[in-house]
Design a protein around this motif. Structure first.
Motif, PDB file in Angstrom:
ATOM      1  N   LYS A 231       0.834  -1.216   0.000  1.00  0.00           N
ATOM      2  CA  LYS A 231       0.000   0.000   0.000  1.00  0.00           C
ATOM      3  C   LYS A 231       0.866   1.263   0.000  1.00  0.00           C
ATOM      4  O   LYS A 231       0.660   2.176  -0.799  1.00  0.00           O
ATOM      5  CB  LYS A 231      -0.931   0.024   1.236  1.00  0.00           C
ATOM      6  CG  LYS A 231      -1.855  -1.168   1.348  1.00  0.00           C
ATOM      7  CD  LYS A 231      -2.801  -1.053   2.540  1.00  0.00           C
ATOM      8  CE  LYS A 231      -2.140  -1.072   3.904  1.00  0.00           C
ATOM      9  NZ  LYS A 231      -1.424  -2.319   4.232  1.00  0.00           N
ATOM     10  N   SER A 232       1.847   1.310   0.906  1.00  0.00           N
ATOM     11  CA  SER A 232       2.699   2.506   0.973  1.00  0.00           C
ATOM     12  C   SER A 232       3.559   2.627  -0.277  1.00  0.00           C
ATOM     13  O   SER A 232       3.865   3.739  -0.718  1.00  0.00           O
ATOM     14  CB  SER A 232       3.597   2.465   2.216  1.00  0.00           C
ATOM     15  OG  SER A 232       2.800   2.555   3.374  1.00  0.00           O
ATOM     16  N   THR A 233       3.935   1.476  -0.846  1.00  0.00           N
ATOM     17  CA  THR A 233       4.703   1.509  -2.094  1.00  0.00           C
ATOM     18  C   THR A 233       3.894   2.217  -3.174  1.00  0.00           C
ATOM     19  O   THR A 233       4.398   3.110  -3.871  1.00  0.00           O
ATOM     20  CB  THR A 233       5.053   0.068  -2.533  1.00  0.00           C
ATOM     21  OG1 THR A 233       5.826  -0.532  -1.493  1.00  0.00           O
ATOM     22  CG2 THR A 233       5.814   0.037  -3.836  1.00  0.00           C
ATOM     23  N   LEU A 234       2.622   1.858  -3.270  1.00  0.00           N
ATOM     24  CA  LEU A 234       1.754   2.497  -4.259  1.00  0.00           C
ATOM     25  C   LEU A 234       1.599   3.990  -3.953  1.00  0.00           C
ATOM     26  O   LEU A 234       1.698   4.836  -4.847  1.00  0.00           O
ATOM     27  CB  LEU A 234       0.389   1.790  -4.277  1.00  0.00           C
ATOM     28  CG  LEU A 234      -0.629   2.283  -5.296  1.00  0.00           C
ATOM     29  CD1 LEU A 234      -0.070   2.256  -6.711  1.00  0.00           C
ATOM     30  CD2 LEU A 234      -1.906   1.441  -5.250  1.00  0.00           C
ATOM     31  N   ALA A 235       1.409   4.305  -2.663  1.00  0.00           N
ATOM     32  CA  ALA A 235       1.263   5.716  -2.264  1.00  0.00           C
ATOM     33  C   ALA A 235       2.522   6.495  -2.619  1.00  0.00           C
ATOM     34  O   ALA A 235       2.450   7.615  -3.145  1.00  0.00           O
ATOM     35  CB  ALA A 235       0.988   5.803  -0.767  1.00  0.00           C
ATOM     36  N   ASN A 236       3.691   5.912  -2.354  1.00  0.00           N
ATOM     37  CA  ASN A 236       4.950   6.597  -2.631  1.00  0.00           C
ATOM     38  C   ASN A 236       5.159   6.837  -4.125  1.00  0.00           C
ATOM     39  O   ASN A 236       5.703   7.865  -4.523  1.00  0.00           O
ATOM     40  CB  ASN A 236       6.133   5.795  -2.067  1.00  0.00           C
ATOM     41  CG  ASN A 236       6.195   5.907  -0.554  1.00  0.00           C
ATOM     42  OD1 ASN A 236       5.751   6.894   0.030  1.00  0.00           O
ATOM     43  ND2 ASN A 236       6.718   4.882   0.102  1.00  0.00           N
ATOM     44  N   ILE A 237       4.706   5.883  -4.928  1.00  0.00           N
ATOM     45  CA  ILE A 237       4.831   6.066  -6.381  1.00  0.00           C
ATOM     46  C   ILE A 237       3.879   7.179  -6.833  1.00  0.00           C
ATOM     47  O   ILE A 237       4.261   8.065  -7.602  1.00  0.00           O
ATOM     48  CB  ILE A 237       4.567   4.743  -7.135  1.00  0.00           C
ATOM     49  CG1 ILE A 237       5.686   3.732  -6.824  1.00  0.00           C
ATOM     50  CG2 ILE A 237       4.458   4.983  -8.643  1.00  0.00           C
ATOM     51  CD1 ILE A 237       5.452   2.339  -7.368  1.00  0.00           C
ATOM     52  N   LEU A 238       2.651   7.157  -6.297  1.00  0.00           N
ATOM     53  CA  LEU A 238       1.677   8.209  -6.650  1.00  0.00           C
ATOM     54  C   LEU A 238       2.197   9.585  -6.264  1.00  0.00           C
ATOM     55  O   LEU A 238       2.038  10.557  -7.000  1.00  0.00           O
ATOM     56  CB  LEU A 238       0.351   7.976  -5.923  1.00  0.00           C
ATOM     57  CG  LEU A 238      -0.575   6.875  -6.427  1.00  0.00           C
ATOM     58  CD1 LEU A 238      -1.794   6.751  -5.519  1.00  0.00           C
ATOM     59  CD2 LEU A 238      -1.021   7.171  -7.846  1.00  0.00           C
ATOM     60  N   ALA A 239       2.833   9.659  -5.088  1.00  0.00           N
ATOM     61  CA  ALA A 239       3.301  10.959  -4.581  1.00  0.00           C
ATOM     62  C   ALA A 239       4.603  11.402  -5.231  1.00  0.00           C
ATOM     63  O   ALA A 239       5.024  12.545  -5.059  1.00  0.00           O
ATOM     64  CB  ALA A 239       3.469  10.881  -3.065  1.00  0.00           C
TER      65      ALA A 239
END
Ligand code: ADP
Ligand code: MG
Length: 285
Positions: free
Chosen positions: A59-67
Motif C-alpha cells: 500500500k505505501s509503495t503504491l502511495a509513494n509512487i503516486l506521490a
C-alpha cells in the motif's frame, strides 16, 4: 473574503490512471521483494478511493509512487493525461500530489496558521491577506480549527494536528490527496471524530483522494470505492462500490446497508490478512 473551497476541487481535474504498475525492491535478477505486481486502477476526478490490504502488501509503495517519492519498475501512472510515474520518468514529488502520513509533520515552531500557509507558499515569508483568509476559511470548515490558528502544534490534540495537516495539504490545491494510514495510532473515539471531519471536509472541498488503511470499516465509511489488495505482491483483488448516500456521517455504521456491505467484503480482506500472517510465520520459522 476569499472562498478557497469555491476554487479548490471544483475543476474537473484529478483523474488518475494506474496501469500495470509493478515495483520490485532490490535487484530483480536476484529475486528482490516484489511489492507491486500488475496493479491497474482508474480513479475519477474528486473520487474518494480507500485502499485496503494487510500490512506489507504494498500500500505505501503504491502511495509513494503516486506521490513521486519512488519509481515503478513497470507500468505507469497518469494524472490528467500526463504520465507522472513510469520506469523512464524520474520520480519527483510536486504540489499537485500531496501526502499526509501517520506520523505528523507540522513545524513545532510555527503557529498553526503559519503551518497551513507554509503549505501554500512553501516559504515562511509574510503572506497576503487573501491567502490568510483562505487558510482561516479552510481551518473553519475542518471543524472550527480557525479558533486555534494562533496556537502552536504542541498546544493542540493529535487529532487536531492531523486535521491541520490535511488542511495544509489542501492549501496547495493538489490534484490528488494521498493519506497513508493517517489515523492508525488513534483510539476508536478519536478516530470516529476524525472520520466525521474527513467526510464533511470532502463534501465541502471535493478532491481526488487515495486513503490507505487496513481497517475495512474505515474504508467503507469514507470511500466511494474500496480497493482490496492481495497479500504481497500487491495486486488488486476486488473493487467494492460503496453506494451509501452522501453526505455521510458515522451514523451510517449502524445502517443495514452498511452492515451488508461489510459482511460482503469482510471475507476477501480477512483471507488476505490470514495469508499475510501465515507468510510471516513461515518467514520467521
Ligand atoms: P504496506 O504499506 O502495505 O504495509 P509497503 O508498501 O510498505 O507495505 O511494503 C511492501 C513490501 O515491500 C514489504 O514486504 C516491505 O518490506 C517491502 N519494502 C518496502 N519498502 C522497501 C524498501 N525501501 N526496500 C526494500 N523493501 C521494501
Ligand atoms: Mg504502509
Amino acid at each position: 473574503m476569499a472562498e478557497i473551497g469555491a476554487e479548490i476541487g471544483t475543476k474537473a481535474r484529478g483523474s488518475v490512471s494506474i496501469e500495470n504498475l509493478g515495483k520490485v525492491y532490490g535487484a530483480v535478477e536476484k529475486a528482490g521483494v516484489v511489492a507491486l505486481d500488475h496493479c491497474s486502477l482508474a480513479i475519477a476526478p474528486n473520487e474518494f478511493i480507500a485502499l485496503v490490504g494487510p500490512s506489507g502488501c504494498g500500500k505505501s509503495t503504491l502511495a509513494n509512487i503516486l506521490a513521486g517519492f519512488d519509481q515503478p519498475n513497470t507500468g505507469s501512472v497518469s494524472l490528467d493525461g500526463q504520465i507522472i510515474a513510469s520506469p523512464s520518468v524520474l520520480a519527483k514529488p510536486g504540489p499537485d500530489r500531496v501526502m499526509v502520513f501517520q506520523h505528523g509533520a507540522l513545524f513545532p515552531w510555527m503557529t498553526i496558521l503559519d503551518n497551513v500557509l507554509y503549505g501554500a507558499t512553501r516559504s515562511a515569508a509574510p503572506h497576503s491577506d487573501d491567502l490568510r483568509a483562505s487558510a482561516l476559511d479552510l481551518l473553519r470548515r475542518s471543524g472550527g480549527l480557525n479558533r486555534v490558528a494562533a496556537r502552536f502544534p504542541g498546544q493542540v490534540s493529535s487529532g487536531m494536528q492531523r486535521r491541520i495537516e490535511i488542511v495544509r495539504a489542501l492549501m496547495t490545491d493538489p490534484a490528488i490527496l494521498i493519506l497513508d494510514e493517517p489515523f492508525r495510532a488513534m483510539d476508536s473515539i478519536a478516530k470516529s471524530r476524525m472520520h466525521n471531519h474527513v467526510l464533511a471536509l470532502h463534501e465541502s472541498v471535493p478532491k481526488t483522494t487515495v486513503f490507505i488503511t487496513h481497517d475495512l470499516q474505515e474504508a467503507l465509511l469514507l470511500a466511494d470505492r474500496v480497493v482490496v489488495m492481495t497479500t504481497r505482491p500487491g495486486r488488486i483483488k476486488q473493487i467494492v462500490e460503496v453506494d451509501l448516500p452522501r453526505p455521510r456521517t458515522t451514523e451510517v455504521l449502524a445502517s443495514e446497508k452498511f452492515l451488508a456491505l461489510k459482511a460482503a467484503t469482510h471475507q476477501a480482506v480477512h483471507d488476505e490478512a490470514l495469508k499475510a500472517f501465515e507468510a510471516g510465520e513461515k518467514e520467521r520459522a
